[in-house]
Design an enzyme around this catalytic site. Structure first.
Site, PDB file in Angstrom:
ATOM      1  N   ARG B  45       0.839  -1.196   0.000  1.00 47.94           N
ATOM      2  CA  ARG B  45       0.000   0.000   0.000  1.00 47.94           C
ATOM      3  C   ARG B  45       0.879   1.252   0.000  1.00 47.94           C
ATOM      4  NH1 ARG B  45       1.033   1.357   4.945  1.00 47.94           N
ATOM      5  NH2 ARG B  45      -0.233   3.218   5.014  1.00 47.94           N
ATOM      6  N   ALA B  47       1.270   5.140  -2.276  1.00 47.95           N
ATOM      7  CA  ALA B  47       1.474   5.446  -3.696  1.00 47.95           C
ATOM      8  C   ALA B  47       2.829   4.978  -4.241  1.00 47.95           C
ATOM      9  CB  ALA B  47       1.273   6.943  -3.935  1.00 47.95           C
ATOM     10  N   ARG B  84      -6.303  -1.467  -8.428  1.00 44.50           N
ATOM     11  CA  ARG B  84      -6.789  -0.388  -7.543  1.00 44.50           C
ATOM     12  C   ARG B  84      -7.108   0.824  -8.406  1.00 44.50           C
ATOM     13  NH1 ARG B  84      -4.048   0.985  -1.926  1.00 44.50           N
ATOM     14  NH2 ARG B  84      -5.920   2.263  -1.792  1.00 44.50           N
ATOM     15  N   GLN B 196      -3.881   3.238  11.083  1.00 43.52           N
ATOM     16  CA  GLN B 196      -2.575   3.070  10.435  1.00 43.52           C
ATOM     17  C   GLN B 196      -1.440   3.445  11.377  1.00 43.52           C
ATOM     18  OE1 GLN B 196      -5.142   4.722   9.098  1.00 43.52           O
ATOM     19  NE2 GLN B 196      -5.392   4.280   6.932  1.00 43.52           N
ATOM     20  N   ASP B 237      -1.056  13.482   0.777  1.00 41.95           N
ATOM     21  CA  ASP B 237      -1.640  12.788  -0.365  1.00 41.95           C
ATOM     22  C   ASP B 237      -1.578  13.662  -1.601  1.00 41.95           C
ATOM     23  OD1 ASP B 237      -2.971  10.110   0.409  1.00 41.95           O
ATOM     24  OD2 ASP B 237      -3.283  11.444   2.098  1.00 41.95           O
ATOM     25  N   ASN B 247      -4.179  15.465   3.471  1.00 39.53           N
ATOM     26  CA  ASN B 247      -3.583  14.283   4.093  1.00 39.53           C
ATOM     27  C   ASN B 247      -4.657  13.614   4.938  1.00 39.53           C
ATOM     28  OD1 ASN B 247      -1.263  12.594   4.601  1.00 39.53           O
ATOM     29  ND2 ASN B 247      -1.150  13.465   6.652  1.00 39.53           N
TER      30      ASN B 247
END
Lengths: 345, 345
Positions: B45, B47, B84, B196, B237, B247
């Site tokens: 997982r 990017a 994905r 997370q 992100d 984010n």
């Protein structure tokens, strides 16, 4: 409306809070042992509710006593005081009943007086919470006087009907406002680690017909940034003479964020919560709770072994972030030292 | 140090992230179907990691191809792109490999070039994250230049080694700093709803020998109020041209609280995260995620049926709260419009 504690005429009917939110069950308590167990297991929780429950526990323990009444009364009182050794309100309630029971008269007269005192305590709690609700509802109505839209209120943790006999403190303005025809949408922080917000606040609001939306604690800033909130209301565990307020961990962060986004932040609490023996929140010790609440709070381990945990039970919101403290005698505004002292008189 | 993705010479070795934090397991991926499944199931997982993994997935899918090489290459690329569908980096990586594979040459030459490109992408990722780490470590060292005490850093969510090949972004300054002899104590927000922070950040820091303390998201303000933090570092992100940073939900609240308590708040992200096509964070749409993540995120229902849920995936931290953006080309400070544009050149 949901009632946490009721006297049936021969027993105490308690809402079984350990089964929330999956089941709305009630349990009937017939003797002091069952009450000790109910307090210990958090079937009943929250300072006002525990006090009233313990008082009835004393009555249940002495109502069939024959001879040696004083000895039996003291035994039952001492026994119930061991159910939750850190709950100040528990001791206060038990001592109040012990004093009433110790007065002159026959055993039957004293039993009757104890039951009357229990019922009076129950009524006092409902009355105090209702008064908080009336002052709070008027305050909230004044925030948007010319709208028929629901008011959007954020709350953190649970200081609702489930911590008292009825109405509660932080949620009393909502419940009383609804009785008066006001409309609300309540946003409930889930309140990690023990999730009182999603488990209990969401449950009782829904049971009482108030629309409620649950969010994770870290989502409150997002909600505020969208200008979707009219006010924040929280309860209090202990308020210092200057208005500094100890409440469930996370409250201070909500208060600072509310100030940043221009949302008024209110505390709702009975006068008994104000500790005039301390000048400021700096004198309030913060208990650290067990790591397991964070590491495996949902029945499943969610953090690795071998790491540290930071788990304070409370934080202290500085008075400067509080727009008003809603009590049963009215709303106190800054400066709090003078305002709170005046209420005391 | 923990490696998320490694090329063994004949297969890809992935850290099995779905088993964290309870088990440190690795899985060997031998063909494109296994890689599709690993990306789909979040075995891998983040990017950068997804991009590199998908590139190797293409290689594994074509390495034994005989005849009709172009057709097979396109089939494998199209297939992996469905693993994905919202991961932009996945498409970028697959197209890069498709272009390399489409160039003139025999099938064996083209296979070799594809493998070289995969290995180059892996090295590029390690190099970029290491550069972020070097710039970040120097920045952190400058905060308390004359101390030998560990620096106390708060992070939110996971932007560590597990989202990239090695080092990661937000945690790269920590890992590179440790290599350089610096000492850290990291505080990890658990990061509801998907945890997370407690599941992955705490795991990888511990595995890599960095002391870590886990806290619930609503406890960060308490930590800051005690002046126990030197800095906050988070990943990103998507960063707008003006520095506004999307984010994980909760980041904005941490940034506002950090400003209140005088703790510098940094974003660490590769240049590829900066979206120069948007002027500000107002243009970033916020996805709402499924209610079940809040209502029963741990395999057990913790909120009643019949209530609403607010579950935004991200929030946008305004650039004014960001003390610096740490990239592989250096640290950018306000004003960000000029600073970020300069890096682009």
């Amino acid at each position: 409306m949901l009632k946490t504690i009721e006297w049936t005429g021969s027993a105490v009917r308690l809402l079984e809070q350990t089964r929330l939110p999956m089941e709305t069950a009630y349990v009937e308590i017939h003797d002091e042992k069952q009450m000790w167990d109910a307090i210990k297991r958090l079937v009943v929780r929250g300072a006002p509710a525990i006090g009233v429950a313990a008082a009835f526990g004393v009555y249940l323990g002495i109502k069939d006593a024959h001879g040696a009444f004083d000895q039996r009364l003291n035994e039952v009182c001492d026994y119930l005081a061991t159910s939750r050794p850190t709950a100040v309100n528990l001791f206060w309630a038990i001592e109040r009943i012990r004093r009433v029971g110790a007065a002159a008269g026959s055993a039957e007269q004293r039993k009757a007086r104890i039951l009357d005192e229990c019922l009076a305590m129950l009524e006092e709690d409902v009355r105090a919470c209702r008064a908080i609700g009336e002052h709070g509802a008027a305050l909230l109505a004044s925030l948007r006087p010319r709208t028929s839209e629901p008011l959007n209120i954020l709350t953190h943790c649970n200081a609702g009907a489930c911590v008292a006999v009825k109405y509660g403190t932080a949620l009393a303005p909502i419940y009383v406002g609804v009785e008066q025809g006001m409309q609300f949408h309540v946003f409930a922080d889930e309140t990690r680690p023990l999730l009182q917000g999603s488990r209990i606040t969401a449950f009782e609001l829904k049971e009482n017909g108030v629309p409620v939306t649950v969010l994770c604690d870290n989502m409150a800033a997002s909600l505020m940034s969208q200008k979707r909130l009219d006010a924040v209301i929280v309860g209090a565990d202990r308020i210092a003479s200057n208005g500094d307020t100890a409440n469930k961990i996370g409250t201070m962060g909500v208060a600072i964020l509310a100030r940043h986004f221009g949302v008024p932040f209110f505390v709702a609490a009975p006068l008994s919560t104000i500790d005039f023996s301390i000048d400021s929140g700096a004198q309030i010790p913060i208990e650290q709770r067990d790591a397991s609440e964070i590491a495996s709070g949902f029945g499943r381990q969610t953090a690795p072994d071998g790491v540290g945990f930071y788990n304070p039970a409370f934080d202290v919101t500085p008075a400067e972030f509080i727009a008003g403290i809603i009590t049963e005698r009215g709303v106190v505004r800054a400066p709090y030292v003078a305002g709170l002292a005046a209420l005391r008189g």
